[in-house]
Design an enzyme around this catalytic site. Structure first.
Site: not given
Length: 270
Positions: A219, A101, A97-98, A62
């Site tokens: 891509q 930070d 989510r990648k 997701t």
């Protein structure tokens, strides 16, 4: 023997992470190494699609922040319904989510905010640019959840010109070795070279399409045979090749058969 040449059943017994063992068990029992990237913006459409494809997949990926929600409570309604589908069809949820930070910031992002990712997503992922503190920060939250959670490190992406691979990937591997209880494996285009004895990294490859090729936004697509059979990846991540199809169930089965067949040939060649 290289971990890429062992069966998923064998690896499910020895993988160092609990969520990794669970995923490998699902893959072996359902005979699927297919992850569907549900990159749609309508939550109802996502749930309907995942319910149809659930029997064919080991994971659903997701992007919670691209989904259009009308109220904060609708986010909880969606994640609760998605979790119910994961139980119904026996697959895991991977929130792409990648994180990128410092440790204290990603801990807040993972734990709270409007999405509360750690509460429903079995696996998430992170860049290694911030250093090992990002792993520590995410792991601290995972320990609070009380259910198995795992992390994939981004070692290599599928887009043209990405800065992953090579020295960056090797440094990412070294960082992952610092927490083999939490780091499940990598996002990469094939197996991670130089794995030490006793290591078992689950590698998931995005940008997979039966016909290969690419798109206008950089891509690059690889085939299931290329990433699983030739390069030693474990899970193929497929998005537009299925979710934009007129018959997603039929096309998902084509990908499942191709990716599983590539895995079987790889193991048989050992």
């Amino acid at each position: 023997m290289s971990y890429t040449m062992r069966t998923y059943e064998a690896r499910a017994e020895t993988h160092p992470t609990e969520i990794g063992r669970r995923l490998l068990t699902i893959m072996a029992s359902k005979k699927t190494n297919l992850c569907i990237s549900a990159d749609l913006t309508d939550p109802s459409q996502i749930l309907a699609l995942v319910d149809k494809l659930g029997p064919q997949i080991c994971l659903v990926k997701t992007h919670i922040d691209i989904i259009t929600f009308t109220t904060p409570s609708s986010i909880t309604d969606f994640t609760t319904a998605l979790s119910a589908l994961a139980t119904k069809h026996n697959f895991l949820i991977f929130e792409d989510r990648k994180f990128a930070d410092i440790g204290s910031t990603v801990a807040h992002q993972y734990r709270g905010g409007v999405y509360r990712i750690a509460s429903w997503s079995h696996i998430t992922n992170a860049h290694t640019v911030p250093g090992p503190g990002i792993i520590a920060g995410l792991h601290s939250v995972a320990k609070e959840v009380g259910e198995p959670r795992g992390l994939l490190m981004l070692g290599e992406m599928s887009s043209e010109g990405n800065l992953g691979g090579g020295e960056y990937l090797q440094k990412t591997v070294e960082m992952a070795r610092g927490d083999r209880e939490f780091v499940v494996g990598f996002i990469a285009q094939g197996k991670v070279d130089g794995a030490k004895e006793g290591e078992d990294w689950i590698v998931m490859s995005p940008g997979v399409k039966l016909g290969g090729g690419g798109d206008a936004l950089g891509q690059r697509y690889n085939t299931p045979q290329s990433v699983v059979g030739d390069k030693g990846s474990d899970v193929v991540i497929v998005g537009r090749g299925v979710i934009m199809s007129e018959d997603p169930v039929t096309d998902a089965e084509k990908y499942r058969v191709a990716a599983w067949g590539a895995y079987e040939k790889r193991v048989a060649a050992a």
